[in-house]
Design a protein around this motif. Structure first.
Motif, PDB file in Angstrom:
ATOM      1  N   GLY A  97      75.247  41.389  57.382  1.00 22.62           N
ATOM      2  CA  GLY A  97      74.588  41.378  58.683  1.00 22.62           C
ATOM      3  C   GLY A  97      73.247  42.092  58.666  1.00 22.62           C
ATOM      4  N   GLY A  98      72.961  42.835  57.600  1.00 17.44           N
ATOM      5  CA  GLY A  98      71.671  43.505  57.471  1.00 17.44           C
ATOM      6  C   GLY A  98      70.582  42.503  57.152  1.00 17.44           C
ATOM      7  N   PHE A  99      69.340  42.926  57.288  1.00 17.45           N
ATOM      8  CA  PHE A  99      68.243  41.992  57.036  1.00 17.45           C
ATOM      9  C   PHE A  99      67.104  42.650  56.286  1.00 17.45           C
ATOM     10  N   LEU A 100      66.350  41.799  55.634  1.00 18.45           N
ATOM     11  CA  LEU A 100      65.118  42.151  54.945  1.00 18.45           C
ATOM     12  C   LEU A 100      64.002  41.414  55.673  1.00 18.45           C
ATOM     13  N   ARG A 101      63.075  42.153  56.268  1.00 17.00           N
ATOM     14  CA  ARG A 101      61.908  41.530  56.915  1.00 17.00           C
ATOM     15  C   ARG A 101      60.758  41.586  55.914  1.00 17.00           C
ATOM     16  N   VAL A 102      60.191  40.416  55.625  1.00 18.49           N
ATOM     17  CA  VAL A 102      59.136  40.280  54.633  1.00 18.49           C
ATOM     18  C   VAL A 102      57.906  39.651  55.279  1.00 18.49           C
ATOM     19  N   ALA A 103      56.740  40.180  54.947  1.00 22.80           N
ATOM     20  CA  ALA A 103      55.475  39.584  55.374  1.00 22.80           C
ATOM     21  C   ALA A 103      54.592  39.404  54.145  1.00 22.80           C
ATOM     22  N   VAL A 104      53.978  38.242  54.051  1.00 25.91           N
ATOM     23  CA  VAL A 104      53.051  37.926  52.962  1.00 25.91           C
ATOM     24  C   VAL A 104      51.867  37.156  53.540  1.00 25.91           C
ATOM     25  N   PRO A 105      50.755  37.039  52.799  1.00 27.31           N
ATOM     26  CA  PRO A 105      49.674  36.155  53.247  1.00 27.31           C
ATOM     27  C   PRO A 105      50.193  34.720  53.368  1.00 27.31           C
ATOM     28  N   ASP A 106      49.652  33.976  54.313  1.00 32.48           N
ATOM     29  CA  ASP A 106      50.115  32.617  54.600  1.00 32.48           C
ATOM     30  C   ASP A 106      49.180  31.582  53.979  1.00 32.48           C
ATOM     31  N   ALA A 107      49.715  30.767  53.078  1.00 25.33           N
ATOM     32  CA  ALA A 107      48.923  29.736  52.393  1.00 25.33           C
ATOM     33  C   ALA A 107      48.382  28.681  53.346  1.00 25.33           C
ATOM     34  N   ASN A 108      48.947  28.571  54.547  1.00 25.20           N
ATOM     35  CA  ASN A 108      48.531  27.526  55.482  1.00 25.20           C
ATOM     36  C   ASN A 108      47.604  28.009  56.596  1.00 25.20           C
ATOM     37  N   PHE A 109      47.227  29.279  56.610  1.00 23.59           N
ATOM     38  CA  PHE A 109      46.307  29.753  57.649  1.00 23.59           C
ATOM     39  C   PHE A 109      44.934  29.141  57.376  1.00 23.59           C
ATOM     40  N   PRO A 110      44.375  28.382  58.334  1.00 23.96           N
ATOM     41  CA  PRO A 110      43.191  27.559  58.050  1.00 23.96           C
ATOM     42  C   PRO A 110      41.841  28.268  58.164  1.00 23.96           C
ATOM     43  N   ALA A 111      41.744  29.486  57.678  1.00 23.46           N
ATOM     44  CA  ALA A 111      40.458  30.186  57.698  1.00 23.46           C
ATOM     45  C   ALA A 111      39.987  30.371  56.254  1.00 23.46           C
ATOM     46  N   PRO A 112      38.884  29.743  55.868  1.00 27.54           N
ATOM     47  CA  PRO A 112      38.418  29.829  54.472  1.00 27.54           C
ATOM     48  C   PRO A 112      38.205  31.259  53.984  1.00 27.54           C
ATOM     49  N   GLU A 113      37.656  32.136  54.832  1.00 24.37           N
ATOM     50  CA  GLU A 113      37.417  33.515  54.394  1.00 24.37           C
ATOM     51  C   GLU A 113      38.734  34.246  54.148  1.00 24.37           C
ATOM     52  N   TYR A 114      39.743  33.945  54.935  1.00 26.53           N
ATOM     53  CA  TYR A 114      41.083  34.519  54.736  1.00 26.53           C
ATOM     54  C   TYR A 114      41.651  34.038  53.404  1.00 26.53           C
TER      55      TYR A 114
ATOM     56  N   SER B 251      50.121  36.790  59.065  1.00 31.08           N
ATOM     57  CA  SER B 251      51.033  36.851  57.927  1.00 31.08           C
ATOM     58  C   SER B 251      52.116  35.820  58.138  1.00 31.08           C
ATOM     59  N   LEU B 252      52.668  35.370  57.058  1.00 29.88           N
ATOM     60  CA  LEU B 252      53.911  34.618  57.069  1.00 29.88           C
ATOM     61  C   LEU B 252      55.003  35.677  57.088  1.00 29.88           C
ATOM     62  N   ILE B 253      55.769  35.725  58.178  1.00 34.08           N
ATOM     63  CA  ILE B 253      56.789  36.761  58.348  1.00 34.08           C
ATOM     64  C   ILE B 253      58.137  36.084  58.532  1.00 34.08           C
ATOM     65  N   LEU B 254      59.133  36.578  57.791  1.00 30.03           N
ATOM     66  CA  LEU B 254      60.490  36.056  57.954  1.00 30.03           C
ATOM     67  C   LEU B 254      61.503  37.181  57.880  1.00 30.03           C
ATOM     68  N   ASP B 255      62.658  36.919  58.468  1.00 25.97           N
ATOM     69  CA  ASP B 255      63.827  37.765  58.293  1.00 25.97           C
ATOM     70  C   ASP B 255      64.778  37.041  57.360  1.00 25.97           C
ATOM     71  N   ALA B 256      65.196  37.719  56.311  1.00 26.18           N
ATOM     72  CA  ALA B 256      66.218  37.219  55.397  1.00 26.18           C
ATOM     73  C   ALA B 256      67.480  38.032  55.723  1.00 26.18           C
ATOM     74  N   VAL B 257      68.489  37.359  56.253  1.00 24.73           N
ATOM     75  CA  VAL B 257      69.684  38.026  56.752  1.00 24.73           C
ATOM     76  C   VAL B 257      70.838  37.829  55.773  1.00 24.73           C
ATOM     77  N   ARG B 258      71.500  38.943  55.450  1.00 23.36           N
ATOM     78  CA  ARG B 258      72.661  38.852  54.561  1.00 23.36           C
ATOM     79  C   ARG B 258      73.869  38.393  55.374  1.00 23.36           C
ATOM     80  N   LEU B 259      74.257  37.144  55.175  1.00 22.82           N
ATOM     81  CA  LEU B 259      75.344  36.550  55.941  1.00 22.82           C
ATOM     82  C   LEU B 259      76.679  36.572  55.217  1.00 22.82           C
ATOM     83  N   SER B 260      76.638  36.638  53.879  1.00 20.79           N
ATOM     84  CA  SER B 260      77.867  36.505  53.112  1.00 20.79           C
ATOM     85  C   SER B 260      77.718  37.260  51.778  1.00 20.79           C
ATOM     86  N   PRO B 261      78.777  37.257  50.970  1.00 20.16           N
ATOM     87  CA  PRO B 261      78.641  37.841  49.620  1.00 20.16           C
ATOM     88  C   PRO B 261      77.611  37.080  48.806  1.00 20.16           C
ATOM     89  N   ALA B 262      77.161  37.695  47.743  1.00 23.64           N
ATOM     90  CA  ALA B 262      76.157  37.069  46.874  1.00 23.64           C
ATOM     91  C   ALA B 262      76.680  35.760  46.297  1.00 23.64           C
TER      92      ALA B 262
END
Length: 189
Positions: free
Chosen positions: A78-95, A177-188
């Motif tokens: 039920g715990g989660f990992l929140r991750v943010a990374v640069p987004d490959a689809n953000f349409p700003a050339p300078e970004y 940023s591309l931000i997601l929550d990765a939620v632990r739902l079950s055993p590995a």
């Protein structure tokens, strides 16, 4: 360092970043590629939440997959990992120039060792393959359209987000940023 009781919320790759209620760690304490640092740091405890802002892009995709599996093992169900990374689809050339693999400028530029620039599908797959359920919080789709779903900053603040980043004001998105929550739902898997 680790509280004996109460929620265990850990900020991975914190650098100078600090958030109330979160334990900041650096690579010396928790190396995403070294399970022995995790075993030594956590012992038998498991985290309620992990937060990792603009770190995953410094790993190769294969290293990112290994790091996702490692994080999975140190989260409570039920715990989660929140991750943010640069987004490959953000349409700003300078970004895109600033976040590209290899990055611009000198070797000490933050993007100089970027290994991957993820889009939402590719990053989601990294965590799904580790056994996580994935919920996208902020991202750009394939056409560059920005999407933001309601998420509670109190459960894991991301500075480089629509709400918190000083470059995003009065309806203008200057940095996302591309931000997601990765939620632990079950055993590995």
């Amino acid at each position: 360092m680790i509280p004996a009781s109460g929620p265990l919320r850990v900020l991975i790759g914190a650098g100078d970043q600090r958030w109330d209620g979160w334990i900041p760690t650096g690579r010396e304490e928790l190396d995403l590629l070294d399970p022995t640092t995790w075993a030594a740091w956590f012992g038998e405890r498991r985290a309620d939440a992990l937060l990792c802002e603009h770190v995953w892009e410094h790993l190769t995709e294969e290293e990112g997959r290994a790091a996702a599996r490692l994080c999975f093992g140190y989260l409570k169900p039920g715990g989660f990992l929140r991750v943010a990374v640069p987004d490959a689809n953000f349409p700003a050339p300078e970004y895109q120039n600033a976040v590209q693999v290899g990055g611009p400028g000198p070797a000490d530029h933050p993007a100089a060792d970027h290994q991957v620039v993820y889009d939402h599908r590719r990053l989601s797959a990294v965590f799904r393959e580790a056994g996580f359920g994935v919920r996208l919080l902020e991202y750009c789709d394939d056409s560059g359209q920005f999407h933001a779903h309601d998420w509670d900053v109190e459960t894991g603040p991301i500075y480089r987000s629509r709400r918190l980043d000083h470059r995003n004001r009065e309806g203008h998105l200057g940095f996302v940023s591309l931000i997601l929550d990765a939620v632990r739902l079950s055993p590995a898997p």
